[in-house]
Each structure stands twice: as C-alpha cells, then as structure tokens.
Design a protein around this motif. Structure first.
Motif, PDB file in Angstrom:
ATOM      1  N   CYS A 181     -14.076 -39.800 -38.070  1.00 25.83           N
ATOM      2  CA  CYS A 181     -14.513 -41.194 -38.154  1.00 25.83           C
ATOM      3  C   CYS A 181     -14.773 -41.530 -39.603  1.00 25.83           C
ATOM      4  O   CYS A 181     -15.077 -40.647 -40.415  1.00 25.83           O
ATOM      5  CB  CYS A 181     -15.737 -41.454 -37.288  1.00 25.83           C
ATOM      6  SG  CYS A 181     -17.249 -40.613 -37.819  1.00 25.83           S
ATOM      7  N   SER A 182     -14.678 -42.831 -39.931  1.00 23.91           N
ATOM      8  CA  SER A 182     -14.606 -43.190 -41.334  1.00 23.91           C
ATOM      9  C   SER A 182     -15.245 -44.544 -41.634  1.00 23.91           C
ATOM     10  O   SER A 182     -15.482 -45.360 -40.737  1.00 23.91           O
ATOM     11  CB  SER A 182     -13.125 -43.217 -41.756  1.00 23.91           C
ATOM     12  OG  SER A 182     -12.934 -43.769 -43.036  1.00 23.91           O
ATOM     13  N   ALA A 183     -15.483 -44.760 -42.921  1.00 22.54           N
ATOM     14  CA  ALA A 183     -15.940 -46.061 -43.411  1.00 22.54           C
ATOM     15  C   ALA A 183     -14.861 -47.124 -43.298  1.00 22.54           C
ATOM     16  O   ALA A 183     -15.138 -48.306 -43.530  1.00 22.54           O
ATOM     17  CB  ALA A 183     -16.396 -45.942 -44.861  1.00 22.54           C
ATOM     18  N   ASP A 184     -13.625 -46.746 -42.945  1.00 20.89           N
ATOM     19  CA  ASP A 184     -12.549 -47.734 -42.789  1.00 20.89           C
ATOM     20  C   ASP A 184     -12.512 -48.359 -41.397  1.00 20.89           C
ATOM     21  O   ASP A 184     -11.527 -48.993 -41.027  1.00 20.89           O
ATOM     22  CB  ASP A 184     -11.187 -47.116 -43.132  1.00 20.89           C
ATOM     23  CG  ASP A 184     -10.755 -46.020 -42.145  1.00 20.89           C
ATOM     24  OD1 ASP A 184     -11.453 -45.809 -41.131  1.00 20.89           O
ATOM     25  OD2 ASP A 184      -9.722 -45.372 -42.395  1.00 20.89           O
ATOM     26  N   TRP A 185     -13.611 -48.168 -40.601  1.00 17.61           N
ATOM     27  CA  TRP A 185     -13.823 -48.788 -39.289  1.00 17.61           C
ATOM     28  C   TRP A 185     -13.092 -48.079 -38.153  1.00 17.61           C
ATOM     29  O   TRP A 185     -13.067 -48.589 -37.026  1.00 17.61           O
ATOM     30  CB  TRP A 185     -13.411 -50.267 -39.262  1.00 17.61           C
ATOM     31  CG  TRP A 185     -13.813 -51.098 -40.430  1.00 17.61           C
ATOM     32  CD1 TRP A 185     -14.803 -50.854 -41.322  1.00 17.61           C
ATOM     33  CD2 TRP A 185     -13.217 -52.347 -40.837  1.00 17.61           C
ATOM     34  NE1 TRP A 185     -14.880 -51.862 -42.262  1.00 17.61           N
ATOM     35  CE2 TRP A 185     -13.923 -52.784 -41.992  1.00 17.61           C
ATOM     36  CE3 TRP A 185     -12.177 -53.125 -40.331  1.00 17.61           C
ATOM     37  CZ2 TRP A 185     -13.598 -53.968 -42.646  1.00 17.61           C
ATOM     38  CZ3 TRP A 185     -11.857 -54.302 -40.983  1.00 17.61           C
ATOM     39  CH2 TRP A 185     -12.560 -54.721 -42.120  1.00 17.61           C
ATOM     40  N   THR A 186     -12.473 -46.936 -38.385  1.00 15.81           N
ATOM     41  CA  THR A 186     -11.638 -46.321 -37.356  1.00 15.81           C
ATOM     42  C   THR A 186     -12.104 -44.906 -36.999  1.00 15.81           C
ATOM     43  O   THR A 186     -12.794 -44.229 -37.762  1.00 15.81           O
ATOM     44  CB  THR A 186     -10.161 -46.218 -37.804  1.00 15.81           C
ATOM     45  OG1 THR A 186     -10.052 -45.266 -38.872  1.00 15.81           O
ATOM     46  CG2 THR A 186      -9.627 -47.569 -38.257  1.00 15.81           C
ATOM     47  N   ALA A 201     -10.744 -44.764 -46.405  1.00 17.29           N
ATOM     48  CA  ALA A 201     -12.081 -44.697 -46.994  1.00 17.29           C
ATOM     49  C   ALA A 201     -12.712 -43.364 -46.599  1.00 17.29           C
ATOM     50  O   ALA A 201     -12.090 -42.549 -45.911  1.00 17.29           O
ATOM     51  CB  ALA A 201     -12.930 -45.882 -46.533  1.00 17.29           C
ATOM     52  N   ALA A 202     -13.948 -43.167 -47.009  1.00 16.32           N
ATOM     53  CA  ALA A 202     -14.625 -41.885 -46.805  1.00 16.32           C
ATOM     54  C   ALA A 202     -14.638 -41.457 -45.346  1.00 16.32           C
ATOM     55  O   ALA A 202     -14.815 -42.278 -44.439  1.00 16.32           O
ATOM     56  CB  ALA A 202     -16.060 -41.978 -47.324  1.00 16.32           C
ATOM     57  N   LEU A 217     -14.748 -54.870 -34.192  1.00 12.72           N
ATOM     58  CA  LEU A 217     -15.509 -53.987 -35.072  1.00 12.72           C
ATOM     59  C   LEU A 217     -15.036 -54.148 -36.507  1.00 12.72           C
ATOM     60  O   LEU A 217     -13.844 -53.995 -36.800  1.00 12.72           O
ATOM     61  CB  LEU A 217     -15.358 -52.526 -34.640  1.00 12.72           C
ATOM     62  CG  LEU A 217     -16.067 -51.509 -35.537  1.00 12.72           C
ATOM     63  CD1 LEU A 217     -17.584 -51.677 -35.466  1.00 12.72           C
ATOM     64  CD2 LEU A 217     -15.682 -50.087 -35.164  1.00 12.72           C
ATOM     65  N   PHE A 218     -15.984 -54.450 -37.401  1.00 10.47           N
ATOM     66  CA  PHE A 218     -15.668 -54.593 -38.822  1.00 10.47           C
ATOM     67  C   PHE A 218     -16.711 -53.845 -39.663  1.00 10.47           C
ATOM     68  O   PHE A 218     -17.133 -54.324 -40.719  1.00 10.47           O
ATOM     69  CB  PHE A 218     -15.628 -56.074 -39.215  1.00 10.47           C
ATOM     70  CG  PHE A 218     -14.662 -56.870 -38.378  1.00 10.47           C
ATOM     71  CD1 PHE A 218     -13.296 -56.819 -38.610  1.00 10.47           C
ATOM     72  CD2 PHE A 218     -15.126 -57.645 -37.323  1.00 10.47           C
ATOM     73  CE1 PHE A 218     -12.401 -57.539 -37.836  1.00 10.47           C
ATOM     74  CE2 PHE A 218     -14.244 -58.379 -36.540  1.00 10.47           C
ATOM     75  CZ  PHE A 218     -12.881 -58.323 -36.793  1.00 10.47           C
ATOM     76  N   ASP A 219     -17.123 -52.692 -39.152  1.00  7.67           N
ATOM     77  CA  ASP A 219     -18.122 -51.878 -39.832  1.00  7.67           C
ATOM     78  C   ASP A 219     -17.738 -50.408 -39.750  1.00  7.67           C
ATOM     79  O   ASP A 219     -16.913 -50.013 -38.918  1.00  7.67           O
ATOM     80  CB  ASP A 219     -19.501 -52.087 -39.193  1.00  7.67           C
ATOM     81  CG  ASP A 219     -20.099 -53.439 -39.521  1.00  7.67           C
ATOM     82  OD1 ASP A 219     -20.658 -53.582 -40.632  1.00  7.67           O
ATOM     83  OD2 ASP A 219     -20.017 -54.355 -38.682  1.00  7.67           O
ATOM     84  N   ALA A 220     -18.376 -49.615 -40.590  1.00  7.26           N
ATOM     85  CA  ALA A 220     -18.091 -48.190 -40.643  1.00  7.26           C
ATOM     86  C   ALA A 220     -18.453 -47.497 -39.335  1.00  7.26           C
ATOM     87  O   ALA A 220     -19.362 -47.912 -38.612  1.00  7.26           O
ATOM     88  CB  ALA A 220     -18.864 -47.551 -41.798  1.00  7.26           C
ATOM     89  N   ASP A 279     -21.901 -48.790 -37.677  1.00 12.05           N
ATOM     90  CA  ASP A 279     -22.823 -49.397 -38.628  1.00 12.05           C
ATOM     91  C   ASP A 279     -23.456 -50.682 -38.103  1.00 12.05           C
ATOM     92  O   ASP A 279     -24.535 -51.074 -38.554  1.00 12.05           O
ATOM     93  CB  ASP A 279     -22.084 -49.709 -39.936  1.00 12.05           C
ATOM     94  CG  ASP A 279     -22.796 -49.157 -41.152  1.00 12.05           C
ATOM     95  OD1 ASP A 279     -23.620 -48.242 -40.994  1.00 12.05           O
ATOM     96  OD2 ASP A 279     -22.526 -49.636 -42.268  1.00 12.05           O
ATOM     97  N   ASP A 280     -22.786 -51.377 -37.179  1.00  8.35           N
ATOM     98  CA  ASP A 280     -23.350 -52.621 -36.647  1.00  8.35           C
ATOM     99  C   ASP A 280     -24.326 -52.372 -35.501  1.00  8.35           C
ATOM    100  O   ASP A 280     -24.803 -53.318 -34.878  1.00  8.35           O
ATOM    101  CB  ASP A 280     -22.248 -53.585 -36.212  1.00  8.35           C
ATOM    102  CG  ASP A 280     -21.424 -53.072 -35.029  1.00  8.35           C
ATOM    103  OD1 ASP A 280     -21.670 -51.928 -34.575  1.00  8.35           O
ATOM    104  OD2 ASP A 280     -20.540 -53.812 -34.553  1.00  8.35           O
ATOM    105  N   GLY A 281     -24.625 -51.108 -35.201  1.00  7.30           N
ATOM    106  CA  GLY A 281     -25.619 -50.766 -34.200  1.00  7.30           C
ATOM    107  C   GLY A 281     -25.082 -50.426 -32.831  1.00  7.30           C
ATOM    108  O   GLY A 281     -25.824 -49.972 -31.964  1.00  7.30           O
ATOM    109  N   ARG A 282     -23.800 -50.614 -32.610  1.00  9.59           N
ATOM    110  CA  ARG A 282     -23.240 -50.336 -31.289  1.00  9.59           C
ATOM    111  C   ARG A 282     -22.949 -48.849 -31.099  1.00  9.59           C
ATOM    112  O   ARG A 282     -22.788 -48.102 -32.060  1.00  9.59           O
ATOM    113  CB  ARG A 282     -21.956 -51.140 -31.067  1.00  9.59           C
ATOM    114  CG  ARG A 282     -20.746 -50.566 -31.758  1.00  9.59           C
ATOM    115  CD  ARG A 282     -19.482 -51.356 -31.495  1.00  9.59           C
ATOM    116  NE  ARG A 282     -19.464 -52.646 -32.162  1.00  9.59           N
ATOM    117  CZ  ARG A 282     -18.471 -53.511 -32.041  1.00  9.59           C
ATOM    118  NH1 ARG A 282     -17.431 -53.236 -31.254  1.00  9.59           N
ATOM    119  NH2 ARG A 282     -18.511 -54.651 -32.700  1.00  9.59           N
TER     120      ARG A 282
END
Length: 224
Positions: free
Chosen positions: A89-94, A71-72, A120-123, A142-145
């Motif tokens: 870093c990417s929108a694919d969570w990695t 992803a982006a 982790l399941f967010d960008a 994206d989840d705030g962490r």
C-alpha cells in the motif's frame, strides 16, 4: 539505507505531479516483511515507491525490484497461505498485488492487480491479509476509512467500507489487523483511538492450505 534505483513511475499521479531530482544515493526503507515459507528472503518497501526482494545471505545487490507505485510504499505484506504473493500500500492512494513467481504473459516486475476505490484520494497507510481467507485483506486510509476486500467475490471494489462517524473529527487511520480467532477487525488512528469492528457475512474459512492457495491462484490467473 538502501541503494537508490530510478523509479520511472515516481511522481505520476496528481498529488506527486513533479519529479524531484535525486540528491542522495541511498533510499530509505519504510517497511519489511518475510514470506512465511521462505525465511531466506525478505521484501522491503521504499520511500521511492519501489519494492526490493532481498536475501538474508548477502546484501550487495537486490534479488528483484518491483515497479508500480508512484509514491512511498508504506506497507508490504506477504500472504500467509502463498509465500510468493504479497500486497503493498502506498501514498499514491492504491493497494497492489504482486507475485515473486513468474506468471506467463505478465511482466515480472509489475503488479498483477491494482486496487483503488473510486472516491479515495488519500494515502493508504496500512494493509493486512486475513489469517482465515487467502483472498481477503483490509486497508486503512488517510481519510479515516477502513476497507475490506475479498478478491474472490469482488476484485474491483471493496465488499465493505467503514467510514468515520459523522459526529467525530476525522482522524487518519494508521493500522488495521484481523483477529486470529474471531471475525473481528481492529483499526487504530492517529489520535490514539482503536475501533473494534465485528464482521458479518464474511464466512470463516475451513479450507485446507492447498485450497486456500488454489483460491488465490485463481484470482491471480484470472486477472487478465
């Protein structure tokens, strides 16, 4: 705009589980960084999940293209001690570690290491190298962490994870930076708030530049 190349990994995870048809011949660049010791080249992360190494001397073609994200790519960051090592870093969570210098036995256009917390399941919106320790970086999600990693200590998991406070509404983290002269981490969020976090038990480094490079190189060589 950048010339669009096909990314075989695009749409490979559960969120981006479908492959879009290519409508435009150009791809948008989302981030750029210049290696500290090589001002003649720069790296660009794209909406298609690719990273291109480009030359400041001409723009007709890419010097190299790196494949690994599905992803982006939101950020690309060159290591301050080793000019050929960089993070994305990417929108694919990695978060992924790469090198522009060939490593024996490793595919040149693929990441050396991929980092992802199990829960982790967010960008991942931002990543930043420590200016003090060559093997340390922080990431904003994206989840705030906010996660702090030290590849010399724990290459598979973050050494510290700072979660949003339970009594506050969750706001996605948008940026993270290290203080240049103190053990402090600063992170901003979508709501306009900035958290200043004091880091403990993360030793300020007094290594020489060569020792910093040797420490990161040991991680990169040991990855297999």
């Amino acid at each position: 705009s950048l010339k669009r190349l096909q990314n075989p990994h695009l749409g490979a995870n559960s969120v981006y589980g479908h492959k879009e048809g290519v409508i435009f011949r150009k791809s948008s660049g989302l981030c750029v960084d210049f290696p500290r010791h090589d001002p003649s080249t720069y790296l660009v992360g794209t909406e298609d999940g690719l990273v291109h190494r480009c030359s400041t001397s001409y723009n007709e073609q890419y010097l190299d293209t790196y494949y690994g994200h599905s992803a982006a790519v939101y950020k690309v960051r060159c290591n301050p001690f080793m000019s050929y090592a960089f993070l994305t870093c990417s929108a694919d969570w990695t978060v992924q570690l790469w090198t522009t210098k060939p490593v024996p036995g490793h595919q040149a256009d693929a990441p050396l290491l991929t980092f992802k917390s199990a829960d982790l399941f967010d960008a991942v919106n931002d990543v930043s190298w420590s200016p003090h320790i060559s093997t340390t970086f922080a990431a904003a999600m994206d989840d705030g962490r906010v996660e702090l990693w030290d590849l010399a200590e724990k290459p598979l998991d973050p050494i510290v994870v700072h979660y949003p406070q339970a009594d506050k509404p969750q706001q996605r983290r948008t940026c993270v930076r290290f203080s240049p002269n103190s053990p402090v981490l600063v992170a901003g969020d979508y709501g306009g708030s900035v958290d200043v976090m004091r880091m403990y038990n993360t030793n300020q480094s007094y290594y020489s530049d060569q020792e910093q490079q040797d420490r990161l190189n040991a991680v990169m060589v040991k990855k297999r």
